[in-house]
Motif scaffolding. Structure first.
Motif, PDB file in Angstrom:
ATOM      1  N   MET A 189      13.155  29.389  73.849  1.00 13.56           N
ATOM      2  CA  MET A 189      11.958  28.609  73.506  1.00 13.56           C
ATOM      3  C   MET A 189      11.114  28.370  74.752  1.00 13.56           C
ATOM      4  SD  MET A 189      13.824  25.094  72.512  1.00 13.56           S
ATOM      5  CE  MET A 189      15.592  25.065  72.583  1.00 13.56           C
ATOM      6  N   PRO A 190       9.785  28.493  74.593  1.00 12.89           N
ATOM      7  CA  PRO A 190       8.932  28.210  75.751  1.00 12.89           C
ATOM      8  C   PRO A 190       8.990  26.728  76.097  1.00 12.89           C
ATOM      9  CG  PRO A 190       7.628  29.005  73.859  1.00 12.89           C
ATOM     10  CD  PRO A 190       9.029  28.840  73.392  1.00 12.89           C
ATOM     11  N   LEU A 191       8.848  26.426  77.385  1.00 17.52           N
ATOM     12  CA  LEU A 191       8.827  25.018  77.798  1.00 17.52           C
ATOM     13  C   LEU A 191       7.615  24.305  77.187  1.00 17.52           C
ATOM     14  CD1 LEU A 191      10.279  22.963  79.621  1.00 17.52           C
ATOM     15  CD2 LEU A 191       8.786  23.680  81.487  1.00 17.52           C
ATOM     16  N   ALA A 192       6.509  25.043  77.055  1.00 13.65           N
ATOM     17  CA  ALA A 192       5.309  24.461  76.443  1.00 13.65           C
ATOM     18  C   ALA A 192       5.548  24.353  74.937  1.00 13.65           C
ATOM     19  CB  ALA A 192       4.098  25.335  76.739  1.00 13.65           C
ATOM     20  N   ALA A 193       5.741  23.127  74.453  1.00 14.11           N
ATOM     21  CA  ALA A 193       6.092  22.932  73.044  1.00 14.11           C
ATOM     22  C   ALA A 193       5.341  21.711  72.522  1.00 14.11           C
ATOM     23  CB  ALA A 193       7.601  22.716  72.919  1.00 14.11           C
ATOM     24  N   PRO A 194       5.119  21.647  71.200  1.00 12.52           N
ATOM     25  CA  PRO A 194       4.432  20.468  70.654  1.00 12.52           C
ATOM     26  C   PRO A 194       5.193  19.202  71.044  1.00 12.52           C
ATOM     27  CG  PRO A 194       4.743  22.146  68.953  1.00 12.52           C
ATOM     28  CD  PRO A 194       5.485  22.625  70.159  1.00 12.52           C
ATOM     29  N   GLY A 195       4.470  18.172  71.433  1.00 15.91           N
ATOM     30  CA  GLY A 195       5.083  16.881  71.767  1.00 15.91           C
ATOM     31  C   GLY A 195       5.641  16.820  73.179  1.00 15.91           C
ATOM     32  N   GLN A 196       5.576  17.935  73.920  1.00 13.69           N
ATOM     33  CA  GLN A 196       6.204  17.982  75.240  1.00 13.69           C
ATOM     34  C   GLN A 196       5.536  17.006  76.218  1.00 13.69           C
ATOM     35  OE1 GLN A 196       9.054  18.772  76.115  1.00 13.69           O
ATOM     36  NE2 GLN A 196       9.127  20.895  76.778  1.00 13.69           N
ATOM     37  N   ILE A 197       4.209  16.910  76.148  1.00 14.60           N
ATOM     38  CA  ILE A 197       3.511  16.039  77.102  1.00 14.60           C
ATOM     39  C   ILE A 197       3.910  14.573  76.856  1.00 14.60           C
ATOM     40  CG2 ILE A 197       1.209  15.190  77.794  1.00 14.60           C
ATOM     41  CD1 ILE A 197       1.745  17.923  78.952  1.00 14.60           C
ATOM     42  N   GLY A 198       4.015  14.181  75.562  1.00 15.05           N
ATOM     43  CA  GLY A 198       4.425  12.810  75.229  1.00 15.05           C
ATOM     44  C   GLY A 198       5.825  12.519  75.749  1.00 15.05           C
ATOM     45  N   ARG A 199       6.735  13.493  75.522  1.00 17.46           N
ATOM     46  CA  ARG A 199       8.116  13.324  76.011  1.00 17.46           C
ATOM     47  C   ARG A 199       8.117  13.201  77.533  1.00 17.46           C
ATOM     48  NH1 ARG A 199       9.461  16.583  71.686  1.00 17.46           N
ATOM     49  NH2 ARG A 199       9.038  18.515  72.799  1.00 17.46           N
ATOM     50  N   ALA A 200       7.267  14.016  78.176  1.00 18.22           N
ATOM     51  CA  ALA A 200       7.209  13.988  79.637  1.00 18.22           C
ATOM     52  C   ALA A 200       6.725  12.625  80.121  1.00 18.22           C
ATOM     53  CB  ALA A 200       6.277  15.093  80.132  1.00 18.22           C
ATOM     54  N   MET A 201       5.710  12.062  79.450  1.00 11.71           N
ATOM     55  CA  MET A 201       5.178  10.765  79.879  1.00 11.71           C
ATOM     56  C   MET A 201       6.251   9.684  79.755  1.00 11.71           C
ATOM     57  SD  MET A 201       2.424  11.751  80.847  1.00 11.71           S
ATOM     58  CE  MET A 201       1.150  10.685  81.249  1.00 11.71           C
ATOM     59  N   ARG A 202       7.013   9.697  78.640  1.00  9.09           N
ATOM     60  CA  ARG A 202       8.075   8.690  78.464  1.00  9.09           C
ATOM     61  C   ARG A 202       9.138   8.846  79.546  1.00  9.09           C
ATOM     62  NH1 ARG A 202       6.907   9.942  73.236  1.00  9.09           N
ATOM     63  NH2 ARG A 202       8.614  11.425  72.972  1.00  9.09           N
ATOM     64  N   SER A 203       9.439  10.104  79.876  1.00 11.51           N
ATOM     65  CA  SER A 203      10.484  10.367  80.878  1.00 11.51           C
ATOM     66  C   SER A 203      10.070   9.863  82.258  1.00 11.51           C
ATOM     67  CB  SER A 203      10.762  11.868  80.919  1.00 11.51           C
ATOM     68  OG  SER A 203      11.583  12.181  81.990  1.00 11.51           O
ATOM     69  N   LEU A 204       8.743   9.915  82.533  1.00 10.00           N
ATOM     70  CA  LEU A 204       8.267   9.491  83.857  1.00 10.00           C
ATOM     71  C   LEU A 204       8.548   8.014  84.107  1.00 10.00           C
ATOM     72  CD1 LEU A 204       4.797  11.304  84.134  1.00 10.00           C
ATOM     73  CD2 LEU A 204       6.952  11.918  85.215  1.00 10.00           C
ATOM     74  N   LEU A 205       8.644   7.256  82.999  1.00  9.34           N
ATOM     75  CA  LEU A 205       8.855   5.813  83.141  1.00  9.34           C
ATOM     76  C   LEU A 205      10.334   5.459  83.329  1.00  9.34           C
ATOM     77  CD1 LEU A 205       6.423   4.719  80.273  1.00  9.34           C
ATOM     78  CD2 LEU A 205       5.960   4.788  82.735  1.00  9.34           C
ATOM     79  N   ASP A 206      11.195   6.445  83.192  1.00  9.28           N
ATOM     80  CA  ASP A 206      12.633   6.189  83.240  1.00  9.28           C
ATOM     81  C   ASP A 206      13.187   6.791  84.539  1.00  9.28           C
ATOM     82  OD1 ASP A 206      15.352   6.227  82.936  1.00  9.28           O
ATOM     83  OD2 ASP A 206      15.371   7.390  81.077  1.00  9.28           O
ATOM     84  N   LYS A 207      13.817   5.984  85.378  1.00  9.36           N
ATOM     85  CA  LYS A 207      14.250   6.516  86.683  1.00  9.36           C
ATOM     86  C   LYS A 207      15.315   7.612  86.527  1.00  9.36           C
ATOM     87  CE  LYS A 207      17.642   2.952  88.063  1.00  9.36           C
ATOM     88  NZ  LYS A 207      18.796   3.584  87.488  1.00  9.36           N
ATOM     89  N   ASP A 208      16.062   7.568  85.422  1.00  5.62           N
ATOM     90  CA  ASP A 208      17.043   8.631  85.172  1.00  5.62           C
ATOM     91  C   ASP A 208      16.478   9.722  84.251  1.00  5.62           C
ATOM     92  OD1 ASP A 208      19.061   7.674  86.738  1.00  5.62           O
ATOM     93  OD2 ASP A 208      20.068   6.562  85.135  1.00  5.62           O
ATOM     94  N   GLY A 209      15.172   9.621  83.917  1.00  6.00           N
ATOM     95  CA  GLY A 209      14.580  10.572  82.963  1.00  6.00           C
ATOM     96  C   GLY A 209      14.664  12.002  83.478  1.00  6.00           C
ATOM     97  N   PRO A 210      14.703  12.974  82.548  1.00  8.08           N
ATOM     98  CA  PRO A 210      14.852  14.360  82.974  1.00  8.08           C
ATOM     99  C   PRO A 210      13.667  14.877  83.796  1.00  8.08           C
ATOM    100  CG  PRO A 210      14.907  14.198  80.548  1.00  8.08           C
ATOM    101  CD  PRO A 210      14.767  12.807  81.087  1.00  8.08           C
ATOM    102  N   LEU A 211      12.468  14.297  83.578  1.00  7.59           N
ATOM    103  CA  LEU A 211      11.282  14.829  84.259  1.00  7.59           C
ATOM    104  C   LEU A 211      10.689  13.823  85.229  1.00  7.59           C
ATOM    105  CD1 LEU A 211       9.171  17.235  84.187  1.00  7.59           C
ATOM    106  CD2 LEU A 211       7.819  15.707  82.773  1.00  7.59           C
ATOM    107  N   HIS A 212      10.433  14.256  86.455  1.00  7.84           N
ATOM    108  CA  HIS A 212       9.701  13.451  87.426  1.00  7.84           C
ATOM    109  C   HIS A 212       8.565  14.280  87.998  1.00  7.84           C
ATOM    110  CE1 HIS A 212      12.820  10.101  88.498  1.00  7.84           C
ATOM    111  NE2 HIS A 212      12.434  10.063  87.245  1.00  7.84           N
TER     112      HIS A 212
END
Ligand SMILES: Cc1cc2nc3c(=O)[nH]c(=O)nc-3n(C[C@H](O)[C@H](O)[C@H](O)COP(=O)(O)OP(=O)(O)OC[C@H]3O[C@@H](n4cnc5c(N)ncnc54)[C@H](O)[C@@H]3O)c2cc1C
Length: 424
Positions: free
Chosen positions: A58-81
């Motif tokens: 699956m491509p990394l570019a997927a529906p909802g990916q930006i929203g998931r990324a934004m939520r992850s940025l707020l979490d210090k253990d989140g997968p994406l920084h």
């Protein structure tokens, strides 16, 4: 005039992709020179998880990916920084990435990847049949979830890929999970398994390929950096390197995240950015892990090896061309350890110490690899942008590149991955 049916191929980059290209070119009768600015196998191809997972096409570019990324940025253990210093270069890439996060592009990309990966396992079997030695495990991959909604979401995603031609996915009862993997904690609410998948010890694969191409006569030159190109009448005449000019009939750029800089004078802007990930490698398998496991919510995976095990994952959008990346930040390494401890039971010492590593995944703005001849350059080829699946896709990529070079024709399976989709 294009030289087809053999000739001298210069492969730049000795990661898993470049090494696999060199191997496939030698098998088709080419003379091969492989150049690496450091030691082959020491880049992103060293400390990754080693999963061979066509079902993850699956491509990394997927529906909802930006929203998931934004939520992850707020979490210090989140997968994406996101590294603030990378923002100026990152913004145009992110803008393009966002335009591909829709269901039509996702479906088209996933279907193209599924088609490409249909031959992945066969390609790995062919490597083994040709005498390439590496550590391989065939117990499938297990997806562990803490949250039932994540379990259902992952199930739907993998079922969708299976319908498009990927491997079948099974939901497991908790009793079955515990039987397969006694180390799972009580926090795990359920699991999925894809039985046909495999994993390798990545450094054994690059070492095996390196030994094999050397034995087949490749001229492997470490510590030779390609700096630019000598081009005449739309053909590369020579690579300009730290050791002078090196000529050849065909030139393959397989320099991972560094390809962006290297092809700028050949095809303009290649939208490639580094997605830094981390791993910790242990010499003994403390949790007694039996299977490759994906810790779904954490964006972290674990791989058992013959000697030890590895926790790997997370994604930091950071400065792409770091020549010698700084050591992994302590906070991100701690996130890896915490993730593993939430899903796997073991004595605390099992998670302590270990060799800490980071690598830059080459990420394109549409989430698909770049495989094929460069526009306007008759004898220049790109094999990069494999993102989270470079080990999985290295042998199929190499076949496509070697086929195009030696026959002069591009395989239809590569049509979604051509470099000219990025213009020039
Ligand atoms: C934490 C983590 C986990 C991962 N897990 C998996 C997994 O389980 N399965 C999977 O399929 N993929 C996985 N990946 C992705 C995979 O590691 C990469 O996609 C893959 O290693 C990229 O290989 P490469 O050959 O393109 O690049 P690299 O391995 O980075 O190799 C590029 C080579 O080019 C050389 N080079 C660069 N510039 C020059 C130059 N100018 N001249 C000469 N040489 C040059 C470098 O020295 C380097 O050796 C993971 C990645 C990370 C970070």
């Amino acid at each position: 005039m294009s030289v087809v049916g053999g000739g001298h191929a210069v492969v730049v980059g000795g990661g898993v992709v470049g090494l696999a290209c060199a191997h496939a070119l030698l098998a088709r009768g080419c003379k091969v020179t492989l150049l690496d600015r450091a030691q082959p196998g020491a880049g992103c191809s060293w400390g990754n998880a080693g999963w061979i997972v066509p079902s993850f096409s699956m491509p990394l570019a997927a529906p909802g990916q930006i929203g998931r990324a934004m939520r992850s940025l707020l979490d210090k253990d989140g997968p994406l920084h996101l590294e603030m210093s990378a923002l100026p270069r990152l913004l145009p890439w992110l803008w393009q990435f966002n335009t591909h996060c829709n269901s039509d592009d996702y479906r088209a990309g996933a279907q193209a990847l599924v088609r490409l990966n249909a031959r992945t396992m066969q390609c790995f079997d062919e490597l083994t049949a040709r005498g390439v030695q590496f550590e391989e495990h065939r117990r499938g991959v297990l997806f562990l979830c803490l949250d039932p909604r994540e379990l259902q979401g992952m199930h739907r995603k993998l079922q969708q890929l299976a319908e498009w031609g990927g491997s079948p996915v099974e939901m497991l009862s908790l009793a079955a999970v515990r039987e397969l993997e006694p180390a799972v904690t009580d926090a795990v609410c359920g699991a999925l398994i894809i039985r046909g998948e495999r994993h390798v010890r990545p450094d054994s694969l690059t070492a095996g390929l390196l030994a094999s191409i050397r034995a087949a006569g490749a001229d492997v030159r470490s510590n030779v950096s390609v700096l630019d190109w000598k081009v005449r009448d739309g053909r590369i005449v020579a690579a300009q390197t730290s050791e002078g000019e090196i000529g050849g009939d065909h030139f393959v750029v397989a320099t991972g995240v560094h390809s962006r800089t290297l092809v700028k004078n050949l095809m303009g802007n290649l939208p490639l950015h580094g997605g830094r990930g981390y791993s910790i490698t242990y010499e003994s398998n403390g949790p007694g892990l039996r299977n490759a496991v994906d810790l779904v919510e954490a964006g972290v995976v674990c791989s058992p090896f013959n000697n030890g095990w590895r926790i790997a994952g997370l994604m930091d959008l950071s400065t792409a061309d770091a020549q010698s990346p700084p050591p992994p930040p302590a906070a991100r390494v701690a996130s890896l350890r915490r993730a593993a401890q939430s899903y796997l039971r073991a004595d605390a010492s099992a998670f302590a110490a270990g060799f800490e590593w980071s690598g830059q995944r080459p990420l394109t703005s549409d989430g698909l690899p770049v495989i094929g001849r460069m526009p306007k350059i008759a004898n220049g080829y790109l094999a990069t942008g494999h993102g989270m699946l470079g080990v999985t896709m290295a042998p199929v990529t190499a076949e496509l590149i070697a086929e195009q070079i030696t026959t002069g024709r591009a395989n239809a399976a590569a049509s979604a991955f051509v470099p000219e989709r990025f213009g020039a």
